[in-house]
Design a protein around this motif. Structure first.
Motif, PDB file in Angstrom:
ATOM      1  N   THR A  47       0.827  -1.213   0.000  1.00 19.17           N
ATOM      2  CA  THR A  47       0.000   0.000   0.000  1.00 19.17           C
ATOM      3  C   THR A  47       0.861   1.262   0.000  1.00 19.17           C
ATOM      4  O   THR A  47       0.432   2.304   0.498  1.00 19.17           O
ATOM      5  N   ARG A  50      -0.849   4.097  -1.972  1.00 24.48           N
ATOM      6  CA  ARG A  50      -2.078   4.498  -1.293  1.00 24.48           C
ATOM      7  C   ARG A  50      -1.774   5.299  -0.025  1.00 24.48           C
ATOM      8  O   ARG A  50      -2.429   6.291   0.280  1.00 24.48           O
ATOM      9  N   GLN A  53      -0.446   8.776  -1.140  1.00 27.35           N
ATOM     10  CA  GLN A  53      -1.136   9.413  -2.267  1.00 27.35           C
ATOM     11  C   GLN A  53      -1.550  10.847  -1.951  1.00 27.35           C
ATOM     12  O   GLN A  53      -1.381  11.749  -2.778  1.00 27.35           O
ATOM     13  N   SER A 143      -4.542   0.058  -7.517  1.00 26.02           N
ATOM     14  CA  SER A 143      -4.232  -1.034  -6.592  1.00 26.02           C
ATOM     15  C   SER A 143      -3.382  -2.109  -7.272  1.00 26.02           C
ATOM     16  O   SER A 143      -2.445  -2.642  -6.675  1.00 26.02           O
TER      17      SER A 143
END
Length: 237
Positions: A47, A50, A53, A143
């Motif tokens: 991740t 993410r 981000q 993802s």
């Protein structure tokens, strides 16, 4: 990114390595879990992008408000480059840890031959034929790319070669829909992202583990048909 890299190539003769393990394992790559093995082992998703981000978007907005190619613009541009590099280094570190553990413990690893570029293609479409669920597809694409599926395959390939192991790639078609007990293929077998329930024989399993077991079986079957009668029997699934 503020770093210099040096590549040095050497050549030497080494004996053919013999893998210390005699096990074979299948792996199902995903976004809920980065990789699920046929023995039930699951590796958490990466991740890195993410997690950073929002920070990346904030720094990019700062760049947009600066005069292009000015001294401050160049400093902000370098800051964004270093952040991208940090994200890539986190991803690479996780993938190295996972691929090293798997290549040391298993002599044969089977993965789906995924076309990641096609899977992560934009869903926007054209003016005449606009795409559907564009926002959801964009999130899925991020993802997928965050996981580094292609890099994981590459790392497993050369690390297994170093240790005397083997990486096999198989056709990914229907691996998530096949029941390993009765062999029936039905899209309804995979009720949810995590649940597999065969509508014909009632077999139940974790969906990703079930897919990994199908991948392993397909890989060993294909290897046996091409390699002859020798080889597969010495590996325990």
């Amino acid at each position: 990114g503020g770093h210099w890299y040096v590549a040095i190539q050497t050549e030497k003769e080494v004996p053919d390595p013999v893998h210390p393990s005699t096990t074979a394992v299948g792996g199902d790559r995903g976004v809920a879990n980065l990789l699920t093995l046929s023995d039930g082992t699951m590796f958490l998703p990466v991740t890195a992008y993410r997690d950073l981000q929002k920070k990346l978007a904030r720094e990019q907005r700062k760049l947009a408000h600066k005069v292009k190619f000015s001294a401050n613009w160049k400093k902000q541009k370098a800051k964004i480059t270093r952040l991208h590099q940090h994200i890539a280094e986190i991803r690479k570190t996780v993938l190295h840890q996972i691929s090293t553990a798997i290549s040391k413990n298993h002599a044969v690893v089977v993965l789906e031959d995924l076309k990641v570029r096609n899977m992560a293609a934009s869903a926007t479409g054209t003016v005449e034929s606009p795409g559907r669920n564009v926002r959801q597809k964009s999130g899925l694409n991020k993802s997928i790319l965050d996981q580094g599926w292609g890099m994981l395959k590459q790392m497993l390939g050369y690390k297994l070669q170093w240790t005397g192991g083997l990486l096999l790639l198989v056709d990914p078609a229907y691996t998530s829909q096949i029941c390993p007990v009765c062999g029936v293929v039905d899209a309804g077998n995979r009720k949810t992202q995590a649940e597999f329930h065969c509508l014909h024989c009632g077999h139940e399993a974790h969906a990703d583990v079930n897919a990994a077991q199908n991948i392993l079986a397909r890989g060993l079957l294909g290897w046996q048909s091409t390699a002859g009668h020798a080889g597969v029997a010495c590996f325990a699934a």
